[in-house]
Design a protein around this motif. Structure first.
Motif, mmCIF file in Angstrom:
data_model
loop_
_atom_site.group_PDB
_atom_site.id
_atom_site.type_symbol
_atom_site.label_atom_id
_atom_site.label_comp_id
_atom_site.label_asym_id
_atom_site.label_seq_id
_atom_site.Cartn_x
_atom_site.Cartn_y
_atom_site.Cartn_z
ATOM 1 N N LEU A 90 0.830 -1.210 0.000
ATOM 2 C CA LEU A 90 0.000 0.000 0.000
ATOM 3 C C LEU A 90 0.857 1.249 0.000
ATOM 4 C CD1 LEU A 90 -2.895 -0.856 2.453
ATOM 5 C CD2 LEU A 90 -3.092 -0.294 0.034
ATOM 6 N N PHE A 91 1.938 1.204 0.798
ATOM 7 C CA PHE A 91 2.817 2.364 0.874
ATOM 8 C C PHE A 91 3.428 2.648 -0.501
ATOM 9 C CE2 PHE A 91 7.172 3.955 1.404
ATOM 10 C CZ PHE A 91 6.859 5.196 1.902
ATOM 11 N N SER A 97 1.037 4.206 -2.897
ATOM 12 C CA SER A 97 0.748 5.614 -2.668
ATOM 13 C C SER A 97 1.833 6.531 -3.208
ATOM 14 C CB SER A 97 0.560 5.871 -1.175
ATOM 15 O OG SER A 97 1.764 5.650 -0.501
ATOM 16 N N ARG A 98 3.036 6.021 -3.380
ATOM 17 C CA ARG A 98 4.120 6.905 -3.810
ATOM 18 C C ARG A 98 4.822 6.410 -5.057
ATOM 19 N NH1 ARG A 98 6.903 9.436 1.534
ATOM 20 N NH2 ARG A 98 4.987 9.945 2.548
ATOM 21 N N TYR A 156 -0.795 10.893 -2.644
ATOM 22 C CA TYR A 156 -1.360 9.822 -1.822
ATOM 23 C C TYR A 156 -2.617 9.305 -2.492
ATOM 24 C CZ TYR A 156 -3.777 7.454 1.941
ATOM 25 O OH TYR A 156 -4.441 6.511 2.667
ATOM 26 N N ARG A 182 -4.079 8.153 6.040
ATOM 27 C CA ARG A 182 -2.741 8.534 5.562
ATOM 28 C C ARG A 182 -1.793 8.709 6.745
ATOM 29 N NH1 ARG A 182 0.423 12.809 5.366
ATOM 30 N NH2 ARG A 182 -1.149 14.018 6.443
ATOM 31 N N LYS A 205 -0.693 5.449 8.020
ATOM 32 C CA LYS A 205 0.290 4.847 7.111
ATOM 33 C C LYS A 205 1.688 5.453 7.307
ATOM 34 C CE LYS A 205 -1.679 3.493 3.377
ATOM 35 N NZ LYS A 205 -2.329 3.539 2.068
ATOM 36 N N THR A 228 4.985 3.531 8.782
ATOM 37 C CA THR A 228 6.226 3.485 8.002
ATOM 38 C C THR A 228 7.397 4.001 8.845
ATOM 39 O OG1 THR A 228 4.953 3.875 5.996
ATOM 40 C CG2 THR A 228 7.316 4.243 5.848
ATOM 41 N N ARG A 279 8.485 1.372 11.155
ATOM 42 C CA ARG A 279 9.224 0.296 10.465
ATOM 43 C C ARG A 279 10.694 0.699 10.292
ATOM 44 N NH1 ARG A 279 9.634 -1.280 5.030
ATOM 45 N NH2 ARG A 279 8.299 0.412 4.357
#
Lengths: 81, 181
Positions: free
Chosen positions: A2-3, A6-7, A50, B112, B115, B119, B122
């Motif tokens: 997903l990350f 988004s980018r 995003y 968002r 998220k 991240t 992580r």
């Protein structure tokens, strides 16, 4: 995944949120309040930095009186359409 | 409207505290939120944490500081307290600069923000993992190169700096990476 979605510049999700928001005379804060996100998130969405979840896309479309397919696309929108 | 301020013990934040940071009602901290200023704060935090960690080694380095002398002990202690206090203040400013997103629970954030918070955690996990491995290696070779000695060097400042780093690293990563907070 997903990350990256988004980018990832190779898989952008284009949108017409800013155009639809402006046509209704809403500020970013107004739209953010309607869909329950932070106003910075609206900025990220409008700059296409995003990609929203399906639930958020549906909420945005409803708040802007649009169909999801008319608001989001995997190909760039033509200007004025 | 409920006036009860929910406390999130695990995250170490309160509902009102996070909500206040997420809105722009406290405009006196707005200057902290530009990416440039956030990055400066991250660099200062990294330097401050390194300085605190160095407190464990300073007395053993080839300096004139001799901790058997009363004046030296006072200089050492005052400097150490100042460094710890400065890092603590830096950590508080860092949390404000990222609107407390790194420490906020899911229910106070949007998708968002969740998220980018996840991240950051992580990357912080990887970062701390490398640091811990490096410290274990250091502890292994430390006695041989006389890094650990009884006089003022029991490793306590190293532990304090690690505690700061484990708490602040997700916010530091968030502050560094995000364009708009």
């Amino acid at each position: 995944m997903l990350f990256h979605m988004s980018r990832n510049p190779e898989e952008p999700v284009y949108n017409r949120i800013e155009e639809a928001r402006n046509s209704l005379g809403l500020t970013r804060q107004d739209l953010a309040d309607k869909v329950g996100v932070h106003y910075q998130t609206i900025g990220y969405l409008e700059r296409e930095e995003y990609s929203p979840s399906l639930v958020l896309a549906l909420r945005i479309a409803k708040a802007l009186n649009q169909e999801v397919s008319g608001l989001f696309s995997q190909t760039p929108f033509k200007k004025g359409k | 409207m409920s006036k009860k301020n929910k406390i999130y013990w695990f995250e170490g934040v309160t509902e009102k505290g996070v909500k206040s940071l997420l809105t722009d009602e406290n405009s006196k901290y707005r200057w902290l939120r530009s990416q440039r200023n956030r990055r400066i704060l991250v660099i200062l935090m990294a330097l401050g944490t390194a300085l605190v960690a160095a407190g464990s080694y300073w007395p053993t380095l080839k300096t004139d500081l001799n901790l058997s002398d009363g004046t030296s002990v006072v200089i050492y202690s005052v400097t150490a307290i100042f460094a710890v206090f400065a890092v603590l203040m830096g950590y508080l400013f860092l949390r404000i600069s990222v609107r407390g997103i790194a420490d906020a629970p899911d229910e106070l954030l949007d998708e968002r923000q969740i998220k980018v918070r996840d991240t950051s955690f992580r990357y912080a996990y990887y970062g701390l993992g490398y640091i811990v491995v490096a410290l274990l290696l250091l502890m292994n070779v430390g006695p041989e190169v006389k890094l650990f000695q009884p006089e003022g060097n029991d490793g306590s400042f190293l532990i304090i700096s690690m505690l700061f780093l484990s708490a602040a690293l997700p916010s530091m990563i968030l502050a560094w990476r995000e364009r708009d907070i």
